[in-house]
Design a protein around this motif. Sequence first.
Motif, PDB file in Angstrom:
ATOM      1  N   UNK A 191       0.830  -1.213   0.000  1.00 17.05           N
ATOM      2  CA  UNK A 191       0.000   0.000   0.000  1.00 17.05           C
ATOM      3  C   UNK A 191       0.860   1.256   0.000  1.00 17.05           C
ATOM      4  N   UNK A 192       1.880   1.275   0.852  1.00 20.25           N
ATOM      5  CA  UNK A 192       2.773   2.449   0.904  1.00 20.25           C
ATOM      6  C   UNK A 192       3.492   2.644  -0.423  1.00 20.25           C
ATOM      7  N   UNK A 193       3.879   1.554  -1.069  1.00 17.24           N
ATOM      8  CA  UNK A 193       4.530   1.647  -2.382  1.00 17.24           C
ATOM      9  C   UNK A 193       3.593   2.266  -3.418  1.00 17.24           C
ATOM     10  N   UNK A 194       2.320   1.878  -3.381  1.00 20.68           N
ATOM     11  CA  UNK A 194       1.339   2.433  -4.322  1.00 20.68           C
ATOM     12  C   UNK A 194       1.115   3.920  -4.049  1.00 20.68           C
ATOM     13  N   UNK A 195       1.082   4.290  -2.774  1.00 20.57           N
ATOM     14  CA  UNK A 195       0.871   5.702  -2.416  1.00 20.57           C
ATOM     15  C   UNK A 195       2.046   6.559  -2.899  1.00 20.57           C
ATOM     16  N   UNK A 196       3.267   6.094  -2.665  1.00 17.99           N
ATOM     17  CA  UNK A 196       4.442   6.851  -3.139  1.00 17.99           C
ATOM     18  C   UNK A 196       4.403   7.025  -4.645  1.00 17.99           C
ATOM     19  N   UNK A 197       3.996   5.984  -5.350  1.00 21.18           N
ATOM     20  CA  UNK A 197       3.913   6.038  -6.814  1.00 21.18           C
ATOM     21  C   UNK A 197       2.885   7.078  -7.258  1.00 21.18           C
ATOM     22  N   UNK A 198       1.685   7.042  -6.655  1.00 18.85           N
ATOM     23  CA  UNK A 198       0.614   7.957  -7.076  1.00 18.85           C
ATOM     24  C   UNK A 198       0.963   9.412  -6.761  1.00 18.85           C
ATOM     25  N   UNK A 199       1.775   9.631  -5.728  1.00 22.16           N
ATOM     26  CA  UNK A 199       2.193  11.000  -5.402  1.00 22.16           C
ATOM     27  C   UNK A 199       2.985  11.635  -6.546  1.00 22.16           C
ATOM     28  N   UNK A 200       3.657  10.802  -7.340  1.00 24.40           N
ATOM     29  CA  UNK A 200       4.451  11.327  -8.462  1.00 24.40           C
ATOM     30  C   UNK A 200       3.570  11.940  -9.548  1.00 24.40           C
ATOM     31  N   UNK A 201       2.250  11.630  -9.514  1.00 18.42           N
ATOM     32  CA  UNK A 201       1.328  12.184 -10.512  1.00 18.42           C
ATOM     33  C   UNK A 201       0.601  13.420  -9.972  1.00 18.42           C
ATOM     34  N   UNK A 202       0.957  13.826  -8.763  1.00 20.41           N
ATOM     35  CA  UNK A 202       0.388  15.047  -8.195  1.00 20.41           C
ATOM     36  C   UNK A 202      -0.584  14.825  -7.060  1.00 20.41           C
ATOM     37  N   UNK A 203      -0.923  13.578  -6.782  1.00 24.05           N
ATOM     38  CA  UNK A 203      -1.815  13.324  -5.644  1.00 24.05           C
ATOM     39  C   UNK A 203      -1.092  13.595  -4.330  1.00 24.05           C
ATOM     40  N   UNK A 204      -1.836  14.068  -3.328  1.00 25.64           N
ATOM     41  CA  UNK A 204      -1.287  14.083  -1.975  1.00 25.64           C
ATOM     42  C   UNK A 204      -1.288  12.644  -1.464  1.00 25.64           C
ATOM     43  N   UNK A 205      -0.521  12.384  -0.426  1.00 23.91           N
ATOM     44  CA  UNK A 205      -0.544  11.057   0.181  1.00 23.91           C
ATOM     45  C   UNK A 205      -1.940  10.679   0.644  1.00 23.91           C
ATOM     46  N   UNK A 206      -2.661  11.670   1.186  1.00 20.42           N
ATOM     47  CA  UNK A 206      -4.016  11.404   1.690  1.00 20.42           C
ATOM     48  C   UNK A 206      -4.954  11.025   0.542  1.00 20.42           C
TER      49      UNK A 206
END
Length: 409
Positions: free
Chosen positions: A332-347
């Motif tokens: 889950x943490x790996x997916x969150x870090x990845x999605x942050x690269x597209x501009x999403x906040x961690x939340x």
Amino acid sequence: MPDTLIKVDLSKSPYENDMIHNRWHPDIPMVATVKPGDEFIIQTYDWTGGFIRNNDSADDVRDIDLSTVHFLSGPINVAGAEPGDLLIVDILDIGALPESLWGFNGFFSKKNGGGFLTEHFPAAQKSIWDIHGMFTKSRHVPGVSFAGLIHPGLIGCLPSKSLLETWNARETAFIATNPTRVPPLANPPFAATAHMGRMTGDAQKAAAATGARTVPPREHGGNCDIKDLSRGSRVFFPVYVKGAGLSMGDLHFSQGDGEITFCGAIEMAGWLHLKVGVIKDGVAKYGIKNPIFKPSPITPNYKDYLIFEGISVDERGQQHYLDVHVAYRQACLNAIEYLKKFGYSGAQAYSILGTAPVQGHISGVVDIPNACATLYLPTEIFDFDIMPGAGGPTKHLDGKIDLPLSPDK
Ligand code: ZN
């Protein structure tokens, strides 16, 4: 349409409705009777009984008294059902109430419930998801929309007296191993906020003092939060009391495997269209301990996934022995870090993993010392391409929109 046996008025407190209860106890009176073969409609509150509001503040998620949940509709008496039988429940359909076409997802404060990633997201946050027919999207999480895989988070039959005693004994002993832990190891009975349906007087007081809290899944099913137990499923529940005492609530418009945010999936009030049947002595005949079910023939049709691996080495680099809880957390943490690269906040990324039809798999539990868990993120739910490429990730979001956050007081 079949008869609606239990109705809810969302403008009123669930404590005013005697067809609602928020504890498990064999003495809670049945509020309706059906017979095998009957079809009927049951309405439910959202799991918090309407405490969480459709607004842009997470104060309600921060301030909620979690001893009040979950508000369940029932129990329903199934004529002829006896202890040892299997109760067949066909979930023929589920929907939102027309006056409430929205749901919520939140992260509880670490001090009030927490969640799977509470060490990383310790403050209360909330996202609101609007329901458009079979689809949903959120003003707090741009760039993503998906079809609902709508299901009850919580459904099951009343426990017998001896099963309730077993639950209370084992959970009380477990809490005693670390009574001051935050969040707690488990929740003991708590009479002050118990809603015991139609019980009154001394009987109500006695049952409220020992009624099991509704948070964990147990032998009877209960709060299993299984996204694939969706409309179109057929479930087989063990029966422990005469008449079965079927109760349900905690409807989810959609949820990722694990319900990792705890508050929770896309939580909503709504209705279920059900049909019941009974298999006499089914528990012994089929060797049943926990419920079994056949999933729906209809599910959202997402075929393409980006899959994140996680192993049982935690955030601090510490080794754990074949621990799938640690491994899934890393996925889950790996997916969150990845999605942050597209501009999403961690939340926002955490919220997507809790609400979208994300799959979680236990991939390996034998290759010492590491368990391997995988998180399947459907790529088609995003408005943009999330696949890796030579050009690197493009920031599709400007960071102006985020989930409301309410710091602890
Ligand atoms: Zn829920």
